[in-house]
Scaffold this motif. Structure first.
Motif, PDB file in Angstrom:
ATOM      1  N   MET A 163       0.846  -1.168   0.000  1.00 50.67           N
ATOM      2  CA  MET A 163       0.000   0.000   0.000  1.00 50.67           C
ATOM      3  C   MET A 163       0.896   1.237   0.000  1.00 50.67           C
ATOM      4  N   LYS A 164       0.560   2.169  -0.852  1.00 49.77           N
ATOM      5  CA  LYS A 164       1.333   3.408  -0.960  1.00 49.77           C
ATOM      6  C   LYS A 164       0.876   4.373   0.114  1.00 49.77           C
ATOM      7  N   HIS A 165       1.824   4.947   0.850  1.00 47.86           N
ATOM      8  CA  HIS A 165       1.516   5.953   1.857  1.00 47.86           C
ATOM      9  C   HIS A 165       1.916   7.313   1.323  1.00 47.86           C
ATOM     10  N   TYR A 166       1.126   8.309   1.654  1.00 48.72           N
ATOM     11  CA  TYR A 166       1.394   9.676   1.209  1.00 48.72           C
ATOM     12  C   TYR A 166       2.211  10.399   2.267  1.00 48.72           C
ATOM     13  N   SER A 167       3.029  11.341   1.808  1.00 48.34           N
ATOM     14  CA  SER A 167       3.931  12.057   2.712  1.00 48.34           C
ATOM     15  C   SER A 167       3.199  13.172   3.452  1.00 48.34           C
ATOM     16  N   TYR A 168       3.862  13.666   4.460  1.00 50.48           N
ATOM     17  CA  TYR A 168       3.320  14.768   5.252  1.00 50.48           C
ATOM     18  C   TYR A 168       3.125  16.011   4.375  1.00 50.48           C
ATOM     19  N   ASP A 169       4.044  16.250   3.462  1.00 46.98           N
ATOM     20  CA  ASP A 169       3.932  17.414   2.565  1.00 46.98           C
ATOM     21  C   ASP A 169       2.699  17.311   1.665  1.00 46.98           C
ATOM     22  N   GLU A 170       2.401  16.101   1.186  1.00 46.17           N
ATOM     23  CA  GLU A 170       1.211  15.917   0.357  1.00 46.17           C
ATOM     24  C   GLU A 170      -0.059  16.195   1.164  1.00 46.17           C
ATOM     25  N   TRP A 171      -0.061  15.773   2.423  1.00 47.97           N
ATOM     26  CA  TRP A 171      -1.223  16.033   3.263  1.00 47.97           C
ATOM     27  C   TRP A 171      -1.342  17.514   3.593  1.00 47.97           C
ATOM     28  N   MET A 172      -0.208  18.210   3.735  1.00 52.03           N
ATOM     29  CA  MET A 172      -0.245  19.659   3.964  1.00 52.03           C
ATOM     30  C   MET A 172      -0.837  20.371   2.751  1.00 52.03           C
ATOM     31  N   GLU A 173      -0.485  19.925   1.538  1.00 51.41           N
ATOM     32  CA  GLU A 173      -1.066  20.505   0.327  1.00 51.41           C
ATOM     33  C   GLU A 173      -2.574  20.246   0.284  1.00 51.41           C
ATOM     34  N   TYR A 174      -2.968  19.053   0.707  1.00 49.39           N
ATOM     35  CA  TYR A 174      -4.395  18.705   0.745  1.00 49.39           C
ATOM     36  C   TYR A 174      -5.140  19.618   1.705  1.00 49.39           C
ATOM     37  N   VAL A 175      -4.594  19.806   2.896  1.00 49.97           N
ATOM     38  CA  VAL A 175      -5.242  20.622   3.920  1.00 49.97           C
ATOM     39  C   VAL A 175      -5.330  22.080   3.469  1.00 49.97           C
ATOM     40  N   SER A 176      -4.293  22.568   2.814  1.00 47.65           N
ATOM     41  CA  SER A 176      -4.299  23.968   2.382  1.00 47.65           C
ATOM     42  C   SER A 176      -4.962  24.155   1.016  1.00 47.65           C
ATOM     43  N   ASP A 177      -5.526  23.086   0.458  1.00 47.12           N
ATOM     44  CA  ASP A 177      -6.284  23.126  -0.801  1.00 47.12           C
ATOM     45  C   ASP A 177      -5.423  23.583  -1.979  1.00 47.12           C
ATOM     46  N   GLU A 178      -4.241  22.988  -2.092  1.00 47.68           N
ATOM     47  CA  GLU A 178      -3.313  23.329  -3.167  1.00 47.68           C
ATOM     48  C   GLU A 178      -3.134  22.195  -4.165  1.00 47.68           C
ATOM     49  N   ILE A 179      -4.119  21.272  -4.258  1.00 53.02           N
ATOM     50  CA  ILE A 179      -3.998  20.135  -5.174  1.00 53.02           C
ATOM     51  C   ILE A 179      -5.208  20.103  -6.093  1.00 53.02           C
ATOM     52  N   ASN A 180      -5.075  19.342  -7.183  1.00 52.61           N
ATOM     53  CA  ASN A 180      -6.184  19.250  -8.138  1.00 52.61           C
ATOM     54  C   ASN A 180      -7.230  18.254  -7.640  1.00 52.61           C
ATOM     55  N   ASP A 181      -8.376  18.222  -8.306  1.00 53.05           N
ATOM     56  CA  ASP A 181      -9.498  17.390  -7.861  1.00 53.05           C
ATOM     57  C   ASP A 181      -9.198  15.896  -7.924  1.00 53.05           C
ATOM     58  N   GLN A 182      -8.449  15.460  -8.932  1.00 56.44           N
ATOM     59  CA  GLN A 182      -8.138  14.034  -9.065  1.00 56.44           C
ATOM     60  C   GLN A 182      -7.263  13.568  -7.902  1.00 56.44           C
ATOM     61  N   LYS A 183      -6.252  14.358  -7.580  1.00 52.36           N
ATOM     62  CA  LYS A 183      -5.361  14.018  -6.468  1.00 52.36           C
ATOM     63  C   LYS A 183      -6.139  14.069  -5.146  1.00 52.36           C
ATOM     64  N   ARG A 184      -7.037  15.050  -5.017  1.00 52.07           N
ATOM     65  CA  ARG A 184      -7.849  15.170  -3.810  1.00 52.07           C
ATOM     66  C   ARG A 184      -8.693  13.911  -3.600  1.00 52.07           C
ATOM     67  N   GLU A 185      -9.295  13.423  -4.660  1.00 53.11           N
ATOM     68  CA  GLU A 185     -10.121  12.226  -4.567  1.00 53.11           C
ATOM     69  C   GLU A 185      -9.292  11.011  -4.177  1.00 53.11           C
ATOM     70  N   GLN A 186      -8.077  10.904  -4.735  1.00 53.28           N
ATOM     71  CA  GLN A 186      -7.188   9.788  -4.380  1.00 53.28           C
ATOM     72  C   GLN A 186      -6.856   9.826  -2.891  1.00 53.28           C
TER      73      GLN A 186
END
Length: 181
Positions: free
Chosen positions: A1-24
Motif C-alpha cells: 500500500m502506498k503511503h502519502y507524505s506529510y507534505d502531500e497532506w499539507m497541500e491537501y489541507v491547504s487546498d493546493e492540489i487538483n481534484d483528481q489528487k484530492r479524490e485519491q
C-alpha cells in the motif's frame, strides 16, 4: 500500500492540489490508519489558517436548517396533503419558523398516526393472542422440541470405546484366573 507524505497532506489541507489528487487522498484515508494520523497532524499544524466560526452555538442549527427538507402543509391549509420544501435561512428567525411548522404538523396528526394508538393496538393483539391460546401452543411446541426424546443418543468417543474394551478384557482375564483356582 502506498503511503502519502506529510507534505502531500499539507497541500491537501491547504487546498493546493487538483481534484483528481484530492479524490485519491480522500479514498486512501478510508483504508490507511497511518496516513490518517499524518493527515491529522497536518490539520493540527495548519489550524491557524482554517476559518473561524463566528457563531459556534447556532452553527449546527443553521446548517441543518439549510440542508434538511421539512414537510409543511400545502397552500390549502389542508394537513392531509404535505409538500416537501427546502427552507433557506434568510433571517435569524429561521429556527423559530421551523419549530412553528413542526409544532403545527405534530399537533394536527390523525388518531391512527399517534403513538398511543399503536400501543393500544399492540396491547389488544397481545390480549387476543393470550386468550386464543396461541402463546400456550407456542410454549408447548417449544417444550416438545426441548424434550429428551428429540435429543439424539450420545455416541461414545473412540477413546471411551477403547477404555471400555480394555476394562472388559481385564475383567475377563481376572475371571479366568479366578476359575483356574
Amino acid at each position: 500500500m502506498k503511503h502519502y507524505s506529510y507534505d502531500e497532506w499539507m497541500e491537501y489541507v491547504s487546498d493546493e492540489i487538483n481534484d483528481q489528487k484530492r479524490e485519491q487522498l480522500e479514498n486512501h484515508l478510508y483504508t490507511c490508519d497511518q496516513c490518517l494520523e499524518t493527515y491529522l497532524q497536518a490539520v493540527s499544524a495548519n489550524v491557524t489558517s482554517l476559518p473561524v466560526l463566528s457563531n459556534e452555538s447556532n452553527f449546527t442549527d443553521q446548517i441543518m436548517a439549510m440542508v434538511a427538507p421539512k414537510a409543511v402543509p400545502n397552500t390549502n391549509n389542508d394537513l392531509s396533503t404535505m409538500e416537501t420544501v427546502q427552507l433557506v435561512p434568510d433571517t435569524n428567525n429561521t429556527i423559530n419558523t421551523i419549530n412553528t411548522i413542526n409544532n403545527t404538523v405534530n399537533r394536527k396528526k390523525r388518531f391512527y398516526q399517534q403513538a398511543v394508538f399503536h400501543y393500544l393496538l399492540a396491547a389488544a393483539a397481545t390480549v387476543l393472542l393470550m386468550f386464543s391460546g396461541a402463546f400456550q401452543s407456542l410454549a408447548n411446541y417449544a417444550n416438545s422440541i426441548e424434550s429428551p426424546q428429540h435429543i439424539q443418543e450420545k455416541k461414545p468417543s473412540v477413546t471411551e470405546g477403547v477404555i471400555n474394551k480394555t476394562f472388559a478384557w481385564m475383567d475377563s482375564l481376572e475371571k479366568k484366573e479366578a476359575d483356574k483356582k
